[in-house]
Each structure stands twice: as C-alpha cells, then as structure tokens.
Design an enzyme around this catalytic site. Structure first.
Site, PDB file in Angstrom:
ATOM      1  N   GLU A  41       0.865  -1.190   0.000  1.00  0.00           N
ATOM      2  CA  GLU A  41       0.000   0.000   0.000  1.00  0.00           C
ATOM      3  C   GLU A  41       0.894   1.231   0.000  1.00  0.00           C
ATOM      4  O   GLU A  41       1.545   1.536   0.996  1.00  0.00           O
ATOM      5  CB  GLU A  41      -0.905   0.017   1.242  1.00  0.00           C
ATOM      6  CG  GLU A  41      -1.760   1.278   1.310  1.00  0.00           C
ATOM      7  CD  GLU A  41      -2.455   1.468   2.653  1.00  0.00           C
ATOM      8  OE1 GLU A  41      -2.685   0.483   3.379  1.00  0.00           O
ATOM      9  OE2 GLU A  41      -2.758   2.643   2.976  1.00  0.00           O
ATOM     10  N   ARG A  45       0.072  10.273   0.518  1.00  0.00           N
ATOM     11  CA  ARG A  45       0.358  11.377   1.445  1.00  0.00           C
ATOM     12  C   ARG A  45       1.473  12.289   0.992  1.00  0.00           C
ATOM     13  O   ARG A  45       1.697  13.334   1.585  1.00  0.00           O
ATOM     14  CB  ARG A  45       0.792  10.813   2.795  1.00  0.00           C
ATOM     15  CG  ARG A  45      -0.260  10.051   3.482  1.00  0.00           C
ATOM     16  CD  ARG A  45       0.272   9.642   4.822  1.00  0.00           C
ATOM     17  NE  ARG A  45      -0.557   8.621   5.377  1.00  0.00           N
ATOM     18  CZ  ARG A  45      -0.401   8.121   6.581  1.00  0.00           C
ATOM     19  NH1 ARG A  45       0.585   8.571   7.342  1.00  0.00           N
ATOM     20  NH2 ARG A  45      -1.186   7.199   7.026  1.00  0.00           N
ATOM     21  N   THR A  69      -4.626   6.065   1.326  1.00  0.00           N
ATOM     22  CA  THR A  69      -5.047   7.453   1.549  1.00  0.00           C
ATOM     23  C   THR A  69      -5.969   7.964   0.441  1.00  0.00           C
ATOM     24  O   THR A  69      -5.944   9.151   0.095  1.00  0.00           O
ATOM     25  CB  THR A  69      -3.845   8.421   1.710  1.00  0.00           C
ATOM     26  OG1 THR A  69      -2.709   7.744   2.230  1.00  0.00           O
ATOM     27  CG2 THR A  69      -4.190   9.564   2.648  1.00  0.00           C
ATOM     28  N   LYS A 129     -10.927  -2.169   6.416  1.00  0.00           N
ATOM     29  CA  LYS A 129      -9.799  -1.775   7.254  1.00  0.00           C
ATOM     30  C   LYS A 129     -10.385  -1.248   8.570  1.00  0.00           C
ATOM     31  O   LYS A 129     -11.370  -0.489   8.555  1.00  0.00           O
ATOM     32  CB  LYS A 129      -9.033  -0.687   6.500  1.00  0.00           C
ATOM     33  CG  LYS A 129      -8.014   0.086   7.291  1.00  0.00           C
ATOM     34  CD  LYS A 129      -7.215   0.964   6.330  1.00  0.00           C
ATOM     35  CE  LYS A 129      -6.633   2.171   7.030  1.00  0.00           C
ATOM     36  NZ  LYS A 129      -5.663   2.894   6.196  1.00  0.00           N
TER      37      LYS A 129
HETATM   38  C1  3PG Z   1      -0.848   5.235   9.252  1.00  0.00           C
HETATM   39  O1  3PG Z   1      -1.703   5.943   9.753  1.00  0.00           O
HETATM   40  O2  3PG Z   1       0.240   5.639   8.834  1.00  0.00           O
HETATM   41  C2  3PG Z   1      -1.133   3.800   9.096  1.00  0.00           C
HETATM   42  O3  3PG Z   1      -2.374   3.501   9.626  1.00  0.00           O
HETATM   43  C3  3PG Z   1      -0.073   2.993   9.749  1.00  0.00           C
HETATM   44  O4  3PG Z   1      -0.059   3.292  11.083  1.00  0.00           O
HETATM   45  P1  3PG Z   1       1.160   2.823  11.964  1.00  0.00           P
HETATM   46  O5  3PG Z   1       2.301   3.762  11.664  1.00  0.00           O
HETATM   47  O6  3PG Z   1       0.675   2.930  13.389  1.00  0.00           O
HETATM   48  O7  3PG Z   1       1.488   1.393  11.551  1.00  0.00           O
END
Ligand code: 3PG
Length: 210
Positions: A41, A45, A69, A129
């Site tokens: 994934e 961002r 995202t 999710k």
């Molecule tokens: C995020 O918000 O970057 C993802 O959900 C992953 O979260 P994490 O860094 O807690 O694994």
C-alpha cells in the site's frame, strides 16, 4: 478484478508505505518483494505517491501495488490511472465507493464504528480496514464488532506493531493487518534495503494457522 480478500492470502501484513523520493520507490518495493511481502500500500500522502505507484507497477515484477489514503473519487481515478490494482481509504464515503466500483478498483475502506461498517456493507463491501485500530478500541473493539457483524472481516491498521500483530491476527475476524513498521523512515532515508527485506521476512512468522 481482484477481490480485496485475496490481498490477505499473500501474507499477514500489508505494509503502509510513505515515500518522499521517487527514486526510492522501486528499490524499496523490490526489497519488500525480496522479503516475501508482495502486497504494497503506497500512500498518497506525499506529492510523489502516484508516481511511485506507477514506477512500482511498471518495474517490480511480483509486486501487487495499491494506493493508500484515497479520500475522494479523484484520488481513486488517479490511482487507477497510475496502475494501482487496489485502493485503501482511511474512511468510507459513498462517493469513493461509487468511483471505485465504476473503475473496477477493489477498495479496502477504513471504518471505526458500527455505523461505518453498516454504510460500507450496504454498498457491498464486507472486508474493511479497521482504522485507527489501536486508538479506536483495538482487540476488544474487534471482538465486539464480531457480534453483530459475523460476516465482516477486518484489516486492523494504525498502532499495529510486531509486538501486538500476532494477537490481532489470532482474532477470527482479522484476515491480515496493516502497518508502517516494515518501512521505517530512517531505513528508507538511508537506502537500507537489506533491513527492509529482513523486516519483511520476519512477518512470515506472524501468520496464524487456519
Ligand atoms: C498510518 O496511519 O500511517 C497507518 O495507519 C499505519 O499506522 P502505523 O504507523 O501505526 O502502523
């Protein structure tokens, strides 16, 4: 078109990847694939997110690359055009759901409440999710959601780590989990691809039987 549940058949962890430099995309993805982690994934961002998806889809055989995202129909369209074969969204909206259906882009949407599960399920999506997993109630919340929604499967993401991943994966309604720990920012910045391959390999031990 891939069924999103197929994403869970390739391994116990879907890495959530943030890439700041386009040049890192291919070696980073290759490092994960070399470690046996094929479902990737890549988040939207950063400004290079879409270009990274395109580069991985073109140049990393064996990678199953999706876009994370996705917040709008436009994000879904751009991700599909870049070569993403699935999409992940932090929440669910009917507009994102409709755009993905039109595109034939399988969507793994985020939910954190019973109402959100119902909205996604009403649109035909029953692999979701659970985000942000730990902050939204973690394992007790997933157990509670299993009561009224025995037909829904989850990919907890957010706060999942090597320390708690096996506990999440032991739940009957968890098929796979997501997390950023396979691609630590310092390893990516340093181009330490061997470390990322080692982290990917270590996830194999998390898979629960059955
Ligand atoms: C995020 O918000 O970057 C993802 O959900 C992953 O979260 P994490 O860094 O807690 O694994």
């Amino acid at each position: 078109m891939l069924n999103t549940l197929e994403l869970a058949t390739h391994g116990p962890v879907i890495p959530v990847i943030v890439i700041h430099r386009l040049a890192d995309a291919v070696p980073l993805a290759q490092a994960l694939v070399d470690g046996g982690v094929r479902v990737l994934e890549v988040t939207l961002r950063t400004p290079v997110g879409l270009a990274c998806i395109e580069a991985i889809a073109r140049s990393v055989p064996g990678a199953i690359v999706g876009a994370g995202t996705i917040r709008s129909a436009a994000d879904a369209r751009a991700s599909h055009a870049a070569g993403a074969v699935f999409g992940v969204s932090p929440g669910y909206t009917a507009a994102v759901g409709a755009a993905c259906r039109e595109l034939g882009l399988p969507l793994l949407p985020g939910v954190a409440t019973a109402s959100e599960v119902m909205a996604a399920q009403a649109d035909g999506i029953d692999f979701l999710k659970f985000f942000p997993a730990v902050q939204a109630g973690g394992i007790p919340m997933l157990k509670a959601l299993g009561g009224p929604f025995p037909d829904v499967a989850f990919c907890p993401t957010g706060g999942v780590s090597p320390e708690n991943a096996a506990q999440f994966l032991a739940l009957p309604n968890v098929k796979v989990c997501g997390g950023s720990w396979l691609t630590p920012a310092d390893a990516v910045a340093a181009g330490d691809w061997a470390r990322i391959t080692a982290l990917a390999k270590a996830t194999a031990a998390l898979r629960q039987p059955g």
